[in-house]
Design a protein around this motif. Structure first.
Motif, PDB file in Angstrom:
ATOM      1  N   PRO A  38     -33.580  14.596  54.675  1.00 57.05           N
ATOM      2  CA  PRO A  38     -33.981  13.940  53.422  1.00 57.05           C
ATOM      3  C   PRO A  38     -34.974  14.773  52.611  1.00 57.05           C
ATOM      4  N   ASP A  39     -35.031  14.499  51.322  1.00 56.12           N
ATOM      5  CA  ASP A  39     -35.842  15.271  50.383  1.00 56.12           C
ATOM      6  C   ASP A  39     -37.337  15.197  50.651  1.00 56.12           C
ATOM      7  N   ILE A  40     -37.813  14.033  51.074  1.00 63.76           N
ATOM      8  CA  ILE A  40     -39.251  13.836  51.271  1.00 63.76           C
ATOM      9  C   ILE A  40     -39.478  13.244  52.658  1.00 63.76           C
ATOM     10  N   ILE A  51     -37.258   9.968  52.869  1.00 64.33           N
ATOM     11  CA  ILE A  51     -36.671   9.445  51.638  1.00 64.33           C
ATOM     12  C   ILE A  51     -35.736  10.479  51.030  1.00 64.33           C
ATOM     13  N   GLU A  52     -34.489  10.104  50.867  1.00 64.78           N
ATOM     14  CA  GLU A  52     -33.492  10.917  50.172  1.00 64.78           C
ATOM     15  C   GLU A  52     -33.463  10.428  48.728  1.00 64.78           C
ATOM     16  N   CYS A  53     -33.645  11.317  47.775  1.00 63.81           N
ATOM     17  CA  CYS A  53     -33.655  10.955  46.359  1.00 63.81           C
ATOM     18  C   CYS A  53     -32.317  11.307  45.726  1.00 63.81           C
ATOM     19  N   LYS A  54     -31.769  10.352  44.994  1.00 65.34           N
ATOM     20  CA  LYS A  54     -30.465  10.546  44.365  1.00 65.34           C
ATOM     21  C   LYS A  54     -30.485  10.070  42.921  1.00 65.34           C
ATOM     22  N   ALA A  55     -29.781  10.787  42.076  1.00 66.54           N
ATOM     23  CA  ALA A  55     -29.564  10.340  40.704  1.00 66.54           C
ATOM     24  C   ALA A  55     -28.659   9.110  40.752  1.00 66.54           C
ATOM     25  N   GLN A  56     -28.787   8.273  39.757  1.00 66.06           N
ATOM     26  CA  GLN A  56     -27.961   7.063  39.707  1.00 66.06           C
ATOM     27  C   GLN A  56     -26.478   7.420  39.789  1.00 66.06           C
ATOM     28  N   THR A  61     -24.584  12.823  50.947  1.00 63.69           N
ATOM     29  CA  THR A  61     -23.472  13.563  51.544  1.00 63.69           C
ATOM     30  C   THR A  61     -23.304  13.116  52.997  1.00 63.69           C
ATOM     31  N   ALA A  62     -22.232  13.553  53.614  1.00 63.32           N
ATOM     32  CA  ALA A  62     -21.997  13.229  55.026  1.00 63.32           C
ATOM     33  C   ALA A  62     -23.130  13.764  55.902  1.00 63.32           C
ATOM     34  N   LEU A  63     -23.614  14.972  55.616  1.00 66.00           N
ATOM     35  CA  LEU A  63     -24.734  15.539  56.379  1.00 66.00           C
ATOM     36  C   LEU A  63     -25.999  14.714  56.177  1.00 66.00           C
ATOM     37  N   GLN A  64     -26.246  14.278  54.950  1.00 67.53           N
ATOM     38  CA  GLN A  64     -27.420  13.447  54.679  1.00 67.53           C
ATOM     39  C   GLN A  64     -27.314  12.099  55.383  1.00 67.53           C
ATOM     40  N   ASP A  65     -26.127  11.509  55.370  1.00 68.46           N
ATOM     41  CA  ASP A  65     -25.916  10.247  56.095  1.00 68.46           C
ATOM     42  C   ASP A  65     -26.171  10.430  57.586  1.00 68.46           C
TER      43      ASP A  65
END
Length: 106
Positions: A38-40, A51-56, A61-65
């Motif tokens: 995750p980003d933070i 916390i993973e931050c994403k634009a609306q 991604t599968a790796l992030q999940d």
């Protein structure tokens, strides 16, 4: 360079984290790091929060999940922040910093 939608979410999340006095950093994954982290990454009163931050409209991604699920399996807290759910991130931070939620307090 104009701010991207995701960078605006990151800035809003960092502002919240600072308000609650949590330790945080942005992990560097290029070269030696682990993909999908995750980003933070935060430590809030001894609790692990990622916390993973994403634009609306964007999804992890599968790796992030995979990384989010691994954090949850390890009993850490992982969340996906978007411009429309910053109240959820604030609620998590509030609960983690609420002294009345600590063991032994009633």
């Amino acid at each position: 360079m104009p701010a991207t939608p995701e960078s605006k979410v990151k800035a809003a999340v960092v502002k919240l984290i600072k308000q609650y006095g949590a330790y945080y950093f942005f992990p560097a994954t290029h070269g030696y790091g682990r993909s999908g982290v995750p980003d933070i990454i935060c430590c809030v009163k001894g609790k692990f929060l990622a916390i993973e931050c994403k634009a609306q409209g964007k999804q992890p991604t599968a790796l992030q999940d995979r990384e989010i699920n691994a954090i949850r399996t390890a009993q850490g807290i992982a969340a996906v922040a978007r411009e429309t759910n910053l109240d959820m991130i604030e609620q998590i931070l509030k609960e983690l910093t609420d002294d009345s939620n600590e063991e032994g307090n009633s």
